[in-house]
Scaffold this motif. Structure first.
Motif, PDB file in Angstrom:
ATOM      1  N   GLU A 101       0.828  -1.207   0.000  1.00  0.00           N
ATOM      2  CA  GLU A 101       0.000   0.000   0.000  1.00  0.00           C
ATOM      3  C   GLU A 101       0.866   1.263   0.000  1.00  0.00           C
ATOM      4  OE1 GLU A 101      -2.981   2.559  -0.372  1.00  0.00           O
ATOM      5  OE2 GLU A 101      -3.077   0.396  -0.691  1.00  0.00           O
ATOM      6  N   GLU A 102       1.945   1.273   0.767  1.00  0.00           N
ATOM      7  CA  GLU A 102       2.867   2.417   0.758  1.00  0.00           C
ATOM      8  C   GLU A 102       3.498   2.590  -0.622  1.00  0.00           C
ATOM      9  OE1 GLU A 102       3.574   4.772   3.150  1.00  0.00           O
ATOM     10  OE2 GLU A 102       1.868   3.871   4.183  1.00  0.00           O
ATOM     11  N   THR A 103       3.822   1.495  -1.258  1.00  0.00           N
ATOM     12  CA  THR A 103       4.393   1.528  -2.613  1.00  0.00           C
ATOM     13  C   THR A 103       3.377   2.124  -3.579  1.00  0.00           C
ATOM     14  OG1 THR A 103       5.770  -0.388  -2.084  1.00  0.00           O
ATOM     15  CG2 THR A 103       5.418   0.082  -4.421  1.00  0.00           C
ATOM     16  N   ARG A 104       2.139   1.675  -3.484  1.00  0.00           N
ATOM     17  CA  ARG A 104       1.059   2.198  -4.336  1.00  0.00           C
ATOM     18  C   ARG A 104       0.875   3.699  -4.095  1.00  0.00           C
ATOM     19  NH1 ARG A 104      -2.358  -1.165  -2.829  1.00  0.00           N
ATOM     20  NH2 ARG A 104      -2.242  -2.547  -4.607  1.00  0.00           N
ATOM     21  N   ARG A 105       0.845   4.104  -2.822  1.00  0.00           N
ATOM     22  CA  ARG A 105       0.666   5.528  -2.482  1.00  0.00           C
ATOM     23  C   ARG A 105       1.766   6.397  -3.069  1.00  0.00           C
ATOM     24  NH1 ARG A 105      -0.662   5.360   3.759  1.00  0.00           N
ATOM     25  NH2 ARG A 105      -2.000   3.634   3.359  1.00  0.00           N
ATOM     26  N   GLU A 109       5.330   1.120  -9.031  1.00  0.00           N
ATOM     27  CA  GLU A 109       4.708  -0.125  -9.481  1.00  0.00           C
ATOM     28  C   GLU A 109       5.505  -1.380  -9.172  1.00  0.00           C
ATOM     29  OE1 GLU A 109       4.089   0.702 -13.624  1.00  0.00           O
ATOM     30  OE2 GLU A 109       2.340   1.962 -13.201  1.00  0.00           O
ATOM     31  N   LEU A 110       6.657  -1.239  -8.515  1.00  0.00           N
ATOM     32  CA  LEU A 110       7.489  -2.403  -8.237  1.00  0.00           C
ATOM     33  C   LEU A 110       7.898  -2.440  -6.772  1.00  0.00           C
ATOM     34  CD1 LEU A 110       9.133  -4.862  -9.278  1.00  0.00           C
ATOM     35  CD2 LEU A 110      11.009  -3.265  -9.759  1.00  0.00           C
ATOM     36  N   LEU A 111       7.605  -3.556  -6.128  1.00  0.00           N
ATOM     37  CA  LEU A 111       8.020  -3.813  -4.745  1.00  0.00           C
ATOM     38  C   LEU A 111       8.906  -5.051  -4.793  1.00  0.00           C
ATOM     39  CD1 LEU A 111       7.806  -3.322  -1.670  1.00  0.00           C
ATOM     40  CD2 LEU A 111       5.749  -4.760  -1.697  1.00  0.00           C
ATOM     41  N   ALA A 149       9.992 -10.164  -6.662  1.00  0.00           N
ATOM     42  CA  ALA A 149       9.352  -8.918  -7.077  1.00  0.00           C
ATOM     43  C   ALA A 149       7.837  -9.075  -7.057  1.00  0.00           C
ATOM     44  CB  ALA A 149       9.819  -8.538  -8.477  1.00  0.00           C
ATOM     45  N   ARG A 150       7.173  -7.978  -6.802  1.00  0.00           N
ATOM     46  CA  ARG A 150       5.708  -7.953  -6.837  1.00  0.00           C
ATOM     47  C   ARG A 150       5.284  -6.689  -7.563  1.00  0.00           C
ATOM     48  NH1 ARG A 150       1.667  -7.716  -1.594  1.00  0.00           N
ATOM     49  NH2 ARG A 150      -0.199  -7.219  -2.793  1.00  0.00           N
ATOM     50  N   ARG A 151       4.464  -6.859  -8.565  1.00  0.00           N
ATOM     51  CA  ARG A 151       3.916  -5.720  -9.298  1.00  0.00           C
ATOM     52  C   ARG A 151       2.770  -5.122  -8.502  1.00  0.00           C
ATOM     53  NH1 ARG A 151       6.768  -2.916 -12.538  1.00  0.00           N
ATOM     54  NH2 ARG A 151       8.329  -4.264 -13.432  1.00  0.00           N
ATOM     55  N   ILE A 152       2.748  -3.804  -8.438  1.00  0.00           N
ATOM     56  CA  ILE A 152       1.727  -3.067  -7.702  1.00  0.00           C
ATOM     57  C   ILE A 152       0.886  -2.292  -8.714  1.00  0.00           C
ATOM     58  CG2 ILE A 152       1.313  -1.296  -5.951  1.00  0.00           C
ATOM     59  CD1 ILE A 152       2.670  -3.865  -4.853  1.00  0.00           C
ATOM     60  N   VAL A 153      -0.421  -2.427  -8.615  1.00  0.00           N
ATOM     61  CA  VAL A 153      -1.310  -1.688  -9.503  1.00  0.00           C
ATOM     62  C   VAL A 153      -1.454  -0.279  -8.941  1.00  0.00           C
ATOM     63  CG1 VAL A 153      -3.627  -1.551 -10.462  1.00  0.00           C
ATOM     64  CG2 VAL A 153      -2.521  -3.784 -10.165  1.00  0.00           C
ATOM     65  N   VAL A 154      -1.065   0.688  -9.766  1.00  0.00           N
ATOM     66  CA  VAL A 154      -1.124   2.095  -9.372  1.00  0.00           C
ATOM     67  C   VAL A 154      -2.110   2.799 -10.297  1.00  0.00           C
ATOM     68  CG1 VAL A 154       0.217   4.234  -9.169  1.00  0.00           C
ATOM     69  CG2 VAL A 154       1.285   2.042  -8.614  1.00  0.00           C
ATOM     70  N   PRO A 155      -3.048   3.556  -9.742  1.00  0.00           N
ATOM     71  CA  PRO A 155      -3.957   4.319 -10.607  1.00  0.00           C
ATOM     72  C   PRO A 155      -3.165   5.164 -11.590  1.00  0.00           C
ATOM     73  CG  PRO A 155      -4.639   4.476  -8.315  1.00  0.00           C
ATOM     74  CD  PRO A 155      -3.300   3.800  -8.325  1.00  0.00           C
ATOM     75  N   GLU A 157      -3.280   8.077 -12.813  1.00  0.00           N
ATOM     76  CA  GLU A 157      -2.909   9.464 -12.474  1.00  0.00           C
ATOM     77  C   GLU A 157      -1.761   9.529 -11.477  1.00  0.00           C
ATOM     78  OE1 GLU A 157      -6.248   8.208  -9.740  1.00  0.00           O
ATOM     79  OE2 GLU A 157      -5.985   8.189 -11.908  1.00  0.00           O
ATOM     80  N   ARG A 158      -1.463   8.412 -10.782  1.00  0.00           N
ATOM     81  CA  ARG A 158      -0.383   8.396  -9.789  1.00  0.00           C
ATOM     82  C   ARG A 158       0.874   7.783 -10.348  1.00  0.00           C
ATOM     83  NH1 ARG A 158      -1.569   8.467  -3.879  1.00  0.00           N
ATOM     84  NH2 ARG A 158       0.616   8.727  -4.170  1.00  0.00           N
ATOM     85  N   SER A 159       0.778   6.944 -11.357  1.00  0.00           N
ATOM     86  CA  SER A 159       1.919   6.239 -11.910  1.00  0.00           C
ATOM     87  C   SER A 159       2.975   7.226 -12.382  1.00  0.00           C
ATOM     88  CB  SER A 159       1.475   5.364 -13.086  1.00  0.00           C
ATOM     89  OG  SER A 159       2.569   4.640 -13.569  1.00  0.00           O
ATOM     90  N   GLY A 160       4.221   6.949 -12.030  1.00  0.00           N
ATOM     91  CA  GLY A 160       5.339   7.778 -12.469  1.00  0.00           C
ATOM     92  C   GLY A 160       5.619   8.966 -11.567  1.00  0.00           C
ATOM     93  N   GLN A 161       4.866   9.137 -10.481  1.00  0.00           N
ATOM     94  CA  GLN A 161       5.103  10.272  -9.595  1.00  0.00           C
ATOM     95  C   GLN A 161       6.234  10.012  -8.609  1.00  0.00           C
ATOM     96  OE1 GLN A 161       1.508  11.339  -7.607  1.00  0.00           O
ATOM     97  NE2 GLN A 161       0.486  12.008  -9.463  1.00  0.00           N
ATOM     98  N   ALA A 162       6.728   8.787  -8.559  1.00  0.00           N
ATOM     99  CA  ALA A 162       7.754   8.442  -7.569  1.00  0.00           C
ATOM    100  C   ALA A 162       9.096   9.045  -7.945  1.00  0.00           C
ATOM    101  CB  ALA A 162       7.883   6.936  -7.450  1.00  0.00           C
ATOM    102  N   ARG A 163       9.915   9.169  -6.944  1.00  0.00           N
ATOM    103  CA  ARG A 163      11.268   9.674  -7.217  1.00  0.00           C
ATOM    104  C   ARG A 163      12.168   8.536  -7.582  1.00  0.00           C
ATOM    105  NH1 ARG A 163      14.684   9.505  -2.431  1.00  0.00           N
ATOM    106  NH2 ARG A 163      13.521   8.462  -0.832  1.00  0.00           N
TER     107      ARG A 163
END
Length: 163
Positions: A101-105, A109-111, A149-155, A157-163
């Motif tokens: 959930e933290e990864t998704r937030r 997309e990758l944990l 590895a585990r793929r995380i489904v990210v909405p 509009e949020r995908s790619g916002q990570a640093r």
């Protein structure tokens, strides 16, 4: 919890995963825990106010491990431990769900996680039951490891916002 995990593993005949010295008695044990708690994202599970598990989440694998960072943004489980007195209550699974959930937030997309791959692969199987897929095997000295590895489904509009 880490010292208790060593005692528990040793009692089951596992002296290879974390050795036989209590974690607090190892050369870097206390310093590593301090770094986990200050340089990463630690999460502590509690039952009635008592700490029963901990997970440390970071943006990549430990530089001391022979693991390459992913080619994309990731979150990486650096540590997962539970108090063995509370074994079988789903603490590890709950902490991994929280990490997902933290990864998704974070819009990632990758944990990933690495673990000991010896002892018949029971730890690898635990992570597989939590939705992880084996990615690469490695050796750290003589210590056999497995990256999962585990793929995380990210909405979208949020995908790619990570640093």
């Amino acid at each position: 919890m880490l010292d208790g995990a060593v005692v528990w593993m040793n009692a089951r005949g596992n002296t290879e995963q974390w050795g036989t010295t209590p974690y607090s008695g190892t050369a870097n044990g206390a310093e590593r825990v301090r770094r986990y708690m200050t340089e990463n994202a630690p999460f502590v599970a509690e039952a009635d106010g008592t700490p029963v598990g901990a997970l440390v989440l970071d943006t990549g694998p430990s530089p001391q491990m022979p693991i390459k960072p992913a080619a994309e943004p990731e979150r990486y489980v650096r540590l997962l431990v539970s108090d063995r007195r509370y074994a079988g209550r789903g603490i590890g699974a709950a902490l991994l769900a929280h990490a997902a959930e933290e990864t998704r937030r974070a819009g990632v997309e990758l944990l990933r996680v690495d673990c000991w791959a010896g002892g018949g692969g029971q730890l690898v199987a635990f992570y597989e039951r939590q939705g992880f897929t084996p990615a690469e095997r490695f050796l750290s000295g003589t210590w056999p490891g497995q990256v999962l590895a585990r793929r995380i489904v990210v909405p979208r509009e949020r995908s790619g916002q990570a640093r």
